[in-house]
Design an enzyme around this catalytic site. Structure first.
Site, PDB file in Angstrom:
ATOM      1  N   ALA A  99       0.803   3.994 -42.642  1.00 54.75           N
ATOM      2  CA  ALA A  99      -0.062   3.211 -41.832  1.00 54.75           C
ATOM      3  C   ALA A  99      -1.180   2.972 -42.389  1.00 54.75           C
ATOM      4  O   ALA A  99      -1.946   1.962 -41.996  1.00 54.75           O
ATOM      5  CB  ALA A  99      -0.298   4.318 -40.744  1.00 54.75           C
ATOM      6  N   LYS A 100      -1.666   3.755 -43.445  1.00 54.71           N
ATOM      7  CA  LYS A 100      -2.952   3.079 -44.429  1.00 54.71           C
ATOM      8  C   LYS A 100      -4.364   2.952 -43.339  1.00 54.71           C
ATOM      9  O   LYS A 100      -4.924   1.859 -43.403  1.00 54.71           O
ATOM     10  CB  LYS A 100      -3.029   1.877 -45.120  1.00 54.71           C
ATOM     11  CG  LYS A 100      -1.761   2.222 -46.141  1.00 54.71           C
ATOM     12  CD  LYS A 100      -1.717   0.976 -47.090  1.00 54.71           C
ATOM     13  CE  LYS A 100      -0.696   0.971 -48.070  1.00 54.71           C
ATOM     14  NZ  LYS A 100       0.648   1.041 -47.858  1.00 54.71           N
ATOM     15  N   ARG A 101      -4.547   3.897 -42.477  1.00 54.96           N
ATOM     16  CA  ARG A 101      -5.469   3.856 -41.341  1.00 54.96           C
ATOM     17  C   ARG A 101      -6.620   4.398 -41.965  1.00 54.96           C
ATOM     18  O   ARG A 101      -6.720   5.018 -43.232  1.00 54.96           O
ATOM     19  CB  ARG A 101      -5.284   4.775 -39.948  1.00 54.96           C
ATOM     20  CG  ARG A 101      -3.915   4.135 -39.433  1.00 54.96           C
ATOM     21  CD  ARG A 101      -4.266   2.792 -38.845  1.00 54.96           C
ATOM     22  NE  ARG A 101      -3.196   2.388 -37.907  1.00 54.96           N
ATOM     23  CZ  ARG A 101      -1.942   1.392 -38.201  1.00 54.96           C
ATOM     24  NH1 ARG A 101      -2.244   0.731 -39.251  1.00 54.96           N
ATOM     25  NH2 ARG A 101      -1.224   1.085 -37.176  1.00 54.96           N
TER      26      ARG A 101
END
Length: 294
Positions: A99-101
């Site tokens: 997700a690379k949040r």
């Protein structure tokens, strides 16, 4: 939230022992949907993801759905992703949501709650996360991951060329010449892991691109990885060009904690051959990397 009885590090070690270190990406690129005879829609991504889960079950132990390829179809894509995440976890596969949040305060805390809370519609076993605002900015999801038996993989040294200038930049430290941003992220992650109870690995890992010369990023893979070493999610094998035969030399002391991630090189085999390709590649990874954890 009460602490989970089994840590993410324990579960990762169990996966390594049973299936090895291969992680299969679930990346429903538009061209792959077409090649697989599927619609470019939420329904198509759902079918794609479930076929990958079926192919992986019993052959490899980890999948990594790339959230962006589901997000582009809006609510239908998220509904598809929920089904794929649930199916993978029901099959006993460790799921890393790519997700690379990243954010600060309550915003990043909410991201962690979305992907790491047991019973959440988007529940995964781990997620990728960015710490551009500093590793301290992601303290809330780090603590949530530790308490819930989940994991995080913090971007530390990525293979895209645009990132090199920032990731190799020096962070000033008192009475020293400084560390690279990549090294500082790894050090902060290691400090957090070492403060927790002993596991085979820490709950907080890092993302290190397999196509990089890690020494250029200030990362010394010859030194001991330390207590509760961070798991390493290592994209770049297969389509991006990193060679499996060089994995041990690339990651050195971090190799026992390294997950070999491949997506397009496996997915491009098509749905009919996918299960055989996953099984073969999982055995190749096991032969090169072994299953020992240190």
């Amino acid at each position: 939230m009460t602490a989970a009885s089994t840590s993410f590090g324990d579960r990762l070690a169990s996966v390594f022992a049973e299936f090895g270190r291969l992680c299969v990406g679930i990346d429903p690129h538009a061209h792959l949907l077409r090649e697989w005879g599927l619609e470019e829609s939420g329904a198509g991504t759902r079918e794609f993801g479930l076929r990958v889960v079926d192919a992986v079950a019993g052959r490899a132990g980890i999948v990594k759905p790339q959230v962006a390829f589901f997000e582009r179809y809006g609510a239908a894509g998220y509904a598809a992703l929920e089904d794929v995440l649930a199916a993978a976890r029901a099959a006993g596969i460790l799921v890393i949501a790519d997700a690379k949040r990243g954010d600060i305060g309550t915003s990043v805390e909410a991201y962690g709650q979305a992907w790491l809370t047991p019973g959440s519609p988007l529940e995964a076993d781990a997620m990728t996360i960015a710490a551009f605002q500093g590793v301290g900015s992601i303290a809330a999801p780090m603590e949530l991951a530790e308490a819930a038996g989940k994991g995080l993989f913090v971007l530390a040294a990525t293979s895209n060329p645009e990132a090199e200038l920032i990731q190799r930049a020096l962070v000033p430290v008192e009475n020293a010449s400084g560390r690279t941003v990549s090294r500082a992220i790894i050090d902060d992650v290691k400090e957090f892991n070492e403060a927790q109870s002993v596991h085979p690995f820490g709950s907080i890992g890092v993302v290190l691109g397999a196509t990089l010369d890690l020494a250029r990023y200030g990362i010394d893979t010859r030194s001991p990885a330390g207590v509760n070493p961070p798991p390493v999610l290592a994209p770049g094998f297969g389509h991006q060009g990193a060679k499996l035969s060089e994995a041990r030399s690339i990651f050195g002391s971090y190799a026992p904690a390294t997950i070999v991630s491949e997506s397009r090189a496996i997915l491009s085999s098509g749905p009919d051959k996918l299960a055989n390709v996953v099984g073969t590649r999982a055995e190749q990874v096991r032969a090169e990397m072994g299953s020992e954890i240190g």
